[in-house]
Design a protein around this motif. Structure first.
Motif, PDB file in Angstrom:
ATOM      1  N   PHE A 197       8.292 -14.774  11.341  1.00  0.00           N
ATOM      2  CA  PHE A 197       7.880 -13.924  10.220  1.00  0.00           C
ATOM      3  C   PHE A 197       9.014 -13.052   9.682  1.00  0.00           C
ATOM      4  N   ILE A 198      10.128 -13.022  10.372  1.00  0.00           N
ATOM      5  CA  ILE A 198      11.184 -12.065  10.018  1.00  0.00           C
ATOM      6  C   ILE A 198      11.670 -12.254   8.591  1.00  0.00           C
ATOM      7  N   SER A 199      12.080 -13.451   8.243  1.00  0.00           N
ATOM      8  CA  SER A 199      12.625 -13.678   6.900  1.00  0.00           C
ATOM      9  C   SER A 199      11.565 -13.574   5.805  1.00  0.00           C
ATOM     10  N   PRO A 200      10.398 -14.222   5.928  1.00  0.00           N
ATOM     11  CA  PRO A 200       9.408 -14.132   4.842  1.00  0.00           C
ATOM     12  C   PRO A 200       8.947 -12.710   4.537  1.00  0.00           C
ATOM     13  N   PHE A 201       8.878 -11.865   5.560  1.00  0.00           N
ATOM     14  CA  PHE A 201       8.389 -10.508   5.346  1.00  0.00           C
ATOM     15  C   PHE A 201       9.508  -9.508   5.058  1.00  0.00           C
ATOM     16  N   ALA A 202      10.732  -9.990   4.976  1.00  0.00           N
ATOM     17  CA  ALA A 202      11.870  -9.100   4.736  1.00  0.00           C
ATOM     18  C   ALA A 202      12.351  -9.156   3.295  1.00  0.00           C
ATOM     19  N   HIS A 203      11.530  -9.746   2.425  1.00  0.00           N
ATOM     20  CA  HIS A 203      11.948  -9.902   1.027  1.00  0.00           C
ATOM     21  C   HIS A 203      10.770  -9.667   0.085  1.00  0.00           C
ATOM     22  N   SER A 204      11.101  -9.428  -1.166  1.00  0.00           N
ATOM     23  CA  SER A 204      10.154  -9.426  -2.271  1.00  0.00           C
ATOM     24  C   SER A 204       9.012  -8.421  -2.098  1.00  0.00           C
ATOM     25  N   PRO A 241      -3.802  -1.767  -3.905  1.00  0.00           N
ATOM     26  CA  PRO A 241      -3.397  -0.856  -4.977  1.00  0.00           C
ATOM     27  C   PRO A 241      -1.917  -0.493  -4.893  1.00  0.00           C
ATOM     28  N   ASN A 242      -1.237  -0.536  -6.041  1.00  0.00           N
ATOM     29  CA  ASN A 242       0.152  -0.099  -6.196  1.00  0.00           C
ATOM     30  C   ASN A 242       1.184  -1.022  -5.564  1.00  0.00           C
ATOM     31  N   VAL A 243       0.757  -2.167  -5.014  1.00  0.00           N
ATOM     32  CA  VAL A 243       1.725  -3.081  -4.423  1.00  0.00           C
ATOM     33  C   VAL A 243       2.513  -3.820  -5.502  1.00  0.00           C
ATOM     34  N   LEU A 244       1.827  -4.293  -6.534  1.00  0.00           N
ATOM     35  CA  LEU A 244       2.507  -4.963  -7.635  1.00  0.00           C
ATOM     36  C   LEU A 244       3.070  -3.943  -8.613  1.00  0.00           C
ATOM     37  N   GLY A 245       4.058  -4.360  -9.376  1.00  0.00           N
ATOM     38  CA  GLY A 245       4.709  -3.437 -10.302  1.00  0.00           C
ATOM     39  C   GLY A 245       3.782  -2.933 -11.386  1.00  0.00           C
ATOM     40  N   SER A 246       2.815  -3.742 -11.782  1.00  0.00           N
ATOM     41  CA  SER A 246       1.859  -3.359 -12.822  1.00  0.00           C
ATOM     42  C   SER A 246       0.448  -3.569 -12.312  1.00  0.00           C
ATOM     43  N   GLN A 247      -0.450  -2.649 -12.643  1.00  0.00           N
ATOM     44  CA  GLN A 247      -1.841  -2.789 -12.227  1.00  0.00           C
ATOM     45  C   GLN A 247      -2.539  -3.949 -12.935  1.00  0.00           C
ATOM     46  N   ILE A 292      -1.768 -16.046   3.751  1.00  0.00           N
ATOM     47  CA  ILE A 292      -2.892 -15.129   3.569  1.00  0.00           C
ATOM     48  C   ILE A 292      -2.408 -13.695   3.412  1.00  0.00           C
ATOM     49  N   VAL A 293      -1.448 -13.286   4.229  1.00  0.00           N
ATOM     50  CA  VAL A 293      -0.925 -11.917   4.122  1.00  0.00           C
ATOM     51  C   VAL A 293      -0.303 -11.686   2.755  1.00  0.00           C
ATOM     52  N   ASP A 294       0.429 -12.663   2.249  1.00  0.00           N
ATOM     53  CA  ASP A 294       1.044 -12.535   0.927  1.00  0.00           C
ATOM     54  C   ASP A 294      -0.024 -12.381  -0.150  1.00  0.00           C
ATOM     55  N   ALA A 295      -1.057 -13.240  -0.120  1.00  0.00           N
ATOM     56  CA  ALA A 295      -2.111 -13.192  -1.128  1.00  0.00           C
ATOM     57  C   ALA A 295      -2.908 -11.897  -1.056  1.00  0.00           C
ATOM     58  N   VAL A 296      -3.207 -11.431   0.157  1.00  0.00           N
ATOM     59  CA  VAL A 296      -3.975 -10.189   0.317  1.00  0.00           C
ATOM     60  C   VAL A 296      -3.151  -8.984  -0.126  1.00  0.00           C
ATOM     61  N   SER A 297      -1.863  -8.991   0.201  1.00  0.00           N
ATOM     62  CA  SER A 297      -1.000  -7.864  -0.161  1.00  0.00           C
ATOM     63  C   SER A 297      -0.979  -7.622  -1.660  1.00  0.00           C
ATOM     64  N   ILE A 355       6.193  -8.156  -0.255  1.00  0.00           N
ATOM     65  CA  ILE A 355       5.756  -7.646   1.038  1.00  0.00           C
ATOM     66  C   ILE A 355       6.728  -6.608   1.575  1.00  0.00           C
ATOM     67  N   LYS A 356       8.019  -6.861   1.449  1.00  0.00           N
ATOM     68  CA  LYS A 356       9.014  -5.876   1.902  1.00  0.00           C
ATOM     69  C   LYS A 356       8.868  -4.557   1.148  1.00  0.00           C
ATOM     70  N   ARG A 357       8.682  -4.644  -0.172  1.00  0.00           N
ATOM     71  CA  ARG A 357       8.535  -3.416  -0.957  1.00  0.00           C
ATOM     72  C   ARG A 357       7.272  -2.663  -0.559  1.00  0.00           C
ATOM     73  N   ALA A 358       6.200  -3.389  -0.284  1.00  0.00           N
ATOM     74  CA  ALA A 358       4.953  -2.747   0.145  1.00  0.00           C
ATOM     75  C   ALA A 358       5.137  -2.044   1.487  1.00  0.00           C
ATOM     76  N   ILE A 359       5.873  -2.674   2.388  1.00  0.00           N
ATOM     77  CA  ILE A 359       6.151  -2.060   3.691  1.00  0.00           C
ATOM     78  C   ILE A 359       7.037  -0.836   3.512  1.00  0.00           C
ATOM     79  N   ASP A 360       8.063  -0.962   2.681  1.00  0.00           N
ATOM     80  CA  ASP A 360       8.980   0.162   2.449  1.00  0.00           C
ATOM     81  C   ASP A 360       8.258   1.354   1.827  1.00  0.00           C
ATOM     82  N   LYS A 361       7.277   1.087   0.969  1.00  0.00           N
ATOM     83  CA  LYS A 361       6.513   2.163   0.321  1.00  0.00           C
ATOM     84  C   LYS A 361       5.341   2.646   1.183  1.00  0.00           C
TER      85      LYS A 361
END
Length: 247
Positions: free
Chosen positions: A13-20, A159-165, A150-155, A22-28
């Motif tokens: 899971f290291i690489s898939p969750f370290a980008h794009s 709320p607020n995960v994507l750049g635009s609501q 599934i984690v990508d689709a659920v993420s 999901i990474k931004r959602a974790i960072d925020k």
């Protein structure tokens, strides 16, 4: 949302969750993802998580003890007032869909159990998991890839995960239809042009065009989806026009 993933191979899971996204959602801090290896909850010094199946047969079956103990340990860190769900990734599970992604996004905590080898001891499937989910009618080496999907689709539904609501509601499948065509600059590329309606500035006209194109794309590529929808009178009229134009 808190997500806990039980996996014998958490490094996958290291690489898939370290980008794009999901990474931004974790960072925020909109999403936290934790990993638990059931090997850490074995009884023997060899950390054995599988064994031969009773009754004979090919392959190895995942033992119940490590997984029950691992899930128990994970749940100790989830507040009792949080809405939680334990999910097993399995070919016999309910097919995953956009509606399922939206539903899972209403939970505070999700626990995913990823399998490997020949499969799980049935006691895990029947008594530990609260739900079984499949991402398609095919077999993968393990549940890790299905879990990532599934984690990508659920993420995306949080709320607020994507750049635009407005991003998620315009995705394919969000409302049961495929997304309308999208265009960007340049306006003209080789002999291919952007439809004039998108440059008109008339948003009512653009919305109507997008509705029609969404229906058209669905009708041409996934007509089976239309059978599941309760179309409005306007959508039904548009669909009849599309069918006539395609004949």
């Amino acid at each position: 949302m808190q997500i806990d993933i039980l996996s014998l191979f958490p490094e996958m899971f290291i690489s898939p969750f370290a980008h794009s996204i999901i990474k931004r959602a974790i960072d925020k801090k909109l999403l936290s993802v934790n990993f638990t290896n059931p090997r850490d909850y074995t009884y023997d010094r060899h950390h054995q998580v599988d064994d031969v199946p009773f009754g004979g047969g090919a392959g190895m079956v995942l033992k119940p003890e490590p997984f029950f103990r691992a899930v128990t340990a994970v749940k100790k860190h989830i507040p009792v007032d949080k809405k939680s769900r334990t999910i097993l990734l399995s070919p016999e599970g309910t097919p995953f869909s956009q509606d399922k992604a939206k539903h899972l996004a209403t939970y505070d905590s999700l626990i995913f159990i990823c399998g490997h080898y020949e499969g799980f001891d049935n006691r895990i499937s029947e008594h530990l998991a609260e739900e079984k989910i499949s991402i398609g009618d095919y077999v993968l080496t393990g549940g890790e890839l299905a879990c990532m999907v599934i984690v990508d689709a659920v993420s995306r539904m949080l709320p607020n995960v994507l750049g635009s609501q407005d991003s998620a509601p315009t995705d394919s499948f969000y409302n049961g239809l495929l997304e309308h065509p999208q265009y960007t600059r340049p306006r003209q590329y080789k002999d291919m042009s952007v439809p004039d309606v998108l440059l008109s500035g008339n948003h009512a006209y653009i919305d109507k065009w997008r509705q029609e194109k969404s229906l058209e794309t669905t009708y041409k590529n996934r007509p089976d989806l239309l059978d599941k929808l309760n179309l409005s009178a306007n959508q039904r009229a548009l669909l009849e026009k599309i069918k006539n134009d395609c004949t």
